[in-house]
Scaffold this motif. Structure first.
Motif, mmCIF file in Angstrom:
data_model
loop_
_atom_site.group_PDB
_atom_site.id
_atom_site.type_symbol
_atom_site.label_atom_id
_atom_site.label_comp_id
_atom_site.label_asym_id
_atom_site.label_seq_id
_atom_site.Cartn_x
_atom_site.Cartn_y
_atom_site.Cartn_z
ATOM 1 N N ALA A 140 4.019 -26.652 -43.443
ATOM 2 C CA ALA A 140 5.065 -26.002 -44.241
ATOM 3 C C ALA A 140 4.457 -25.365 -45.492
ATOM 4 C CB ALA A 140 6.141 -27.022 -44.617
ATOM 5 N N ARG A 141 3.574 -26.080 -46.162
ATOM 6 C CA ARG A 141 2.922 -25.526 -47.354
ATOM 7 C C ARG A 141 2.049 -24.322 -47.002
ATOM 8 N NH1 ARG A 141 0.930 -30.643 -51.121
ATOM 9 N NH2 ARG A 141 2.915 -30.886 -52.249
ATOM 10 N N GLY A 160 4.213 -21.312 -46.413
ATOM 11 C CA GLY A 160 5.212 -20.978 -47.425
ATOM 12 C C GLY A 160 6.622 -21.352 -47.028
ATOM 13 N N ARG A 161 6.773 -22.400 -46.232
ATOM 14 C CA ARG A 161 8.091 -22.846 -45.801
ATOM 15 C C ARG A 161 8.628 -23.901 -46.771
ATOM 16 N NH1 ARG A 161 9.362 -21.092 -40.617
ATOM 17 N NH2 ARG A 161 7.622 -20.069 -39.531
ATOM 18 N N LYS A 162 9.954 -24.073 -46.790
ATOM 19 C CA LYS A 162 10.582 -24.871 -47.848
ATOM 20 C C LYS A 162 11.295 -26.123 -47.369
ATOM 21 C CE LYS A 162 9.265 -21.970 -50.967
ATOM 22 N NZ LYS A 162 8.111 -22.377 -51.829
ATOM 23 N N ARG A 163 11.421 -26.326 -46.047
ATOM 24 C CA ARG A 163 12.225 -27.458 -45.578
ATOM 25 C C ARG A 163 11.586 -28.064 -44.332
ATOM 26 N NH1 ARG A 163 16.470 -24.831 -44.335
ATOM 27 N NH2 ARG A 163 17.320 -24.838 -46.444
ATOM 28 N N TYR A 188 5.483 -34.634 -51.288
ATOM 29 C CA TYR A 188 5.645 -33.185 -51.165
ATOM 30 C C TYR A 188 6.941 -32.760 -51.863
ATOM 31 C CZ TYR A 188 1.982 -33.700 -47.658
ATOM 32 O OH TYR A 188 0.794 -33.999 -47.012
ATOM 33 N N ASP A 241 7.754 -30.228 -53.462
ATOM 34 C CA ASP A 241 8.071 -28.809 -53.345
ATOM 35 C C ASP A 241 8.776 -28.476 -52.034
ATOM 36 O OD1 ASP A 241 5.507 -29.702 -52.397
ATOM 37 O OD2 ASP A 241 5.006 -27.644 -51.872
ATOM 38 N N ILE A 242 8.907 -29.459 -51.142
ATOM 39 C CA ILE A 242 9.500 -29.217 -49.826
ATOM 40 C C ILE A 242 10.698 -30.136 -49.634
ATOM 41 C CG2 ILE A 242 9.092 -29.303 -47.326
ATOM 42 C CD1 ILE A 242 6.136 -28.722 -47.957
ATOM 43 N N GLU A 243 11.813 -29.562 -49.256
ATOM 44 C CA GLU A 243 13.021 -30.343 -48.984
ATOM 45 C C GLU A 243 12.832 -31.136 -47.697
ATOM 46 O OE1 GLU A 243 17.734 -29.573 -47.882
ATOM 47 O OE2 GLU A 243 16.517 -27.926 -48.680
ATOM 48 N N ASP A 286 13.593 -24.804 -40.603
ATOM 49 C CA ASP A 286 12.324 -24.212 -41.022
ATOM 50 C C ASP A 286 11.175 -24.887 -40.260
ATOM 51 O OD1 ASP A 286 10.988 -22.338 -42.484
ATOM 52 O OD2 ASP A 286 11.293 -23.268 -44.431
#
Length: 488
Positions: A169-170, A173-176, A204, A206-208, A229
């Motif tokens: 995800a990082r 550039g993914r958020k969830r 993490y 920064d990630i939901e 995501d």
């Protein structure tokens, strides 16, 4: 620069053309990679049907294994697998031999590929644990009419795949990240992935992070797939929902995958060998080409990967040549013509569809020790002894109680296919000849010894046929076993 110096800089990759349509798809990907200028040197090997015919039961010859040990990267076409009999899948063998513990299955809406979901902006990745769960393939016929498959889920396997999902995800550039399990029913096995996910996710921020029950996940994927995501899940769940997600964006012809390990990575299309189309030059090679794009990113060839992805998007947008799975095989372009069009579009960029900015994935590095979890205390409190018998539950129960009357163990209950049937509960249960007989210590503070278990087995085996035994253990005071339906 001399030819020798240029050749020296090339990265060697093992290529397995595969069975059926595999060689056509793989050759298309190779042509495009070469045209894009990626520094790849191919080392061709075999696996699958041709190897099975030579009598090699794994479907993977030693020469192929040695090539992969050298190159550490594989581009592979689909392999035929015997169904319901005979040898194991050569695909699964390759994944397990090289501990490619994470299967990455991206899907995204593609231009020129109409589906009921067109315009919804689907762009997600399924990260599937890839080497354990039911796919460990440990099966037994316990009685002539009852089969068993062991579902093995390890704390270490869960940690690796969860960290891989967050790191992916990082990198993209993914958020969830959703964790999809059946932990409401399988609280120890599927629950282990859920508990691992909940322990690691705070690392993490920064990630939901969200947990979702797997059946609801499937429901939501059909109802509103654009909400997802990254989805991380266990092996069989991931196998099923990743095929579902492929259908949302046009089918398996557009579904790439990467089998990721810390030492070896194997890139392959999800679809099968499609023997009825083999050699006809009509198959859609996009899934293998996109798998090759994943491979290039793994190798750090980000520029070539982006160039090829843009060329695919431009080709699909313009729709000058379209494959049979999109327009029908009676009026489709050939595999060769489709490949030629992608090559002609190298260097062009889609103005309407995004190619993500990718960074290298930071793979999880866990120690090699087998005893990954080390409890401070442990105790054996009983055993589940599985017995084959044609007796009714009450007759079996009374007979076992008489046998152990003077032992440190007592019969607590008998279940049949997970439901308690003795002592009777009044439930209506259609029983089979496979009984789980739970014996526990009379002294609840004691620790059951192997000598006491052997004594139990001697008593029981003199009168009944048994096939399996499980110790009932407590780790750090927590019960390491589940209760039967109806058990107190």
């Amino acid at each position: 620069m001399s030819t020798a110096e240029t050749q020296k800089q090339k990265r060697k990759v093992t290529v397995i053309p595969g069975d059926g349509v595999g060689p056509e798809c793989v050759r298309a990907a190779q042509r495009i990679i070469e045209a894009a200028g990626a520094a790849i040197e191919w080392e061709e090997c075999e696996a699958g049907a041709s190897v099975f015919r030579k009598g090699i039961a794994s479907g993977v010859p030693q020469e192929t294994i040695e090539s992969i040990r050298r190159t550490r990267v594989v581009l592979k076409g689909p392999l035929e697998t015997p169904v319901g009999y005979g040898e194991k899948s050569a695909n699964v063998t390759l994944r397990k031999l090289f501990e490619t513990y994470g299967n990455i299955r991206p899907v995204r809406e593609l231009p020129g590929v109409p589906t009921p979901y067109s315009g919804r902006g689907i762009d997600l990745v399924v990260v599937r644990e890839n080497v354990e769960d039911l796919y460990a393939g440990i099966e037994h016929m316990q009685t002539p009419g009852v089969a068993q498959c062991l579902k093995l889920i390890s704390a270490k396997g869960c940690e690796k795949v969860v960290r891989l999902a967050f790191e992916l995800a990082r990198a993209e550039g993914r958020k969830r990240v959703h964790c999809a399990t059946k932990s409401n029913i399988m609280k120890l096995t599927e629950g282990l992935l859920k508990r691992t996910f909940e322990r690691i996710s705070p690392e993490y921020p920064d990630i939901e992070a969200q947990h979702i029950i797997i059946d609801n996940c499937a429901h939501q994927l059909v109802k509103r797939p654009e909400q997802f995501d990254v989805i991380v899940t266990t092996n069989m769940n991931g196998d099923i929902i990743s095929d579902l997600t492929s259908a949302l964006i046009g089918g398996l012809g557009f579904a790439p995958s990467a089998n990721i390990g810390n030492d070896v990575a194997i890139f392959e299309a999800v679809h099968g060998s499609a023997p009825k189309y083999a050699g006809k030059n009509v198959i859609n090679p996009t899934a293998v080409i996109l798998s090759a794009v994943l491979m290039l990113r793994h190798l750090g060839e980000f520029e070539a990967a982006a160039k090829i992805e843009h060329a695919i998007l431009v080709t699909l947008e313009e729709g000058k040549v379209r494959t049979g799975d999109v327009v029908g095989y009676d009026r489709c372009a050939t595999t060769t013509a489709y490949t030629d069009e992608i090559i002609a579009n190298l260097g062009r960029k889609s103005q309407r569809h995004r190619v993500r900015d990718y960074r290298p994935i930071r793979l999880p590095q866990l120690g090699p020790e087998p005893d990954w979890v080390r409890p401070k205390t442990r105790r054996v409190v009983g055993v589940d002894l599985f017995i084959e018998s044609s007796l009714a539950a009450e007759a079996l129960g009374r007979g076992l109680e008489d046998l152990v009357a003077d032992l440190p163990l007592k019969l607590k209950m008998i279940s049949n296919r997970g439901t308690k049937v003795y002592p009777p509960t009044g439930a209506i249960t259609d029983c089979v000849d496979h009984w789980r007989c739970r014996f526990i210590l009379r002294d609840e503070s004691a620790d059951l010894t192997d000598a006491a278990i052997f004594q139990l087995l001697q008593r029981v085996s003199a009168k009944y046929r048994w096939m399996h035994l499980e110790k009932l253990q407590e780790f750090d005071g927590a019960r390491g076993f589940t209760m039967a339906q109806g058990e107190d």
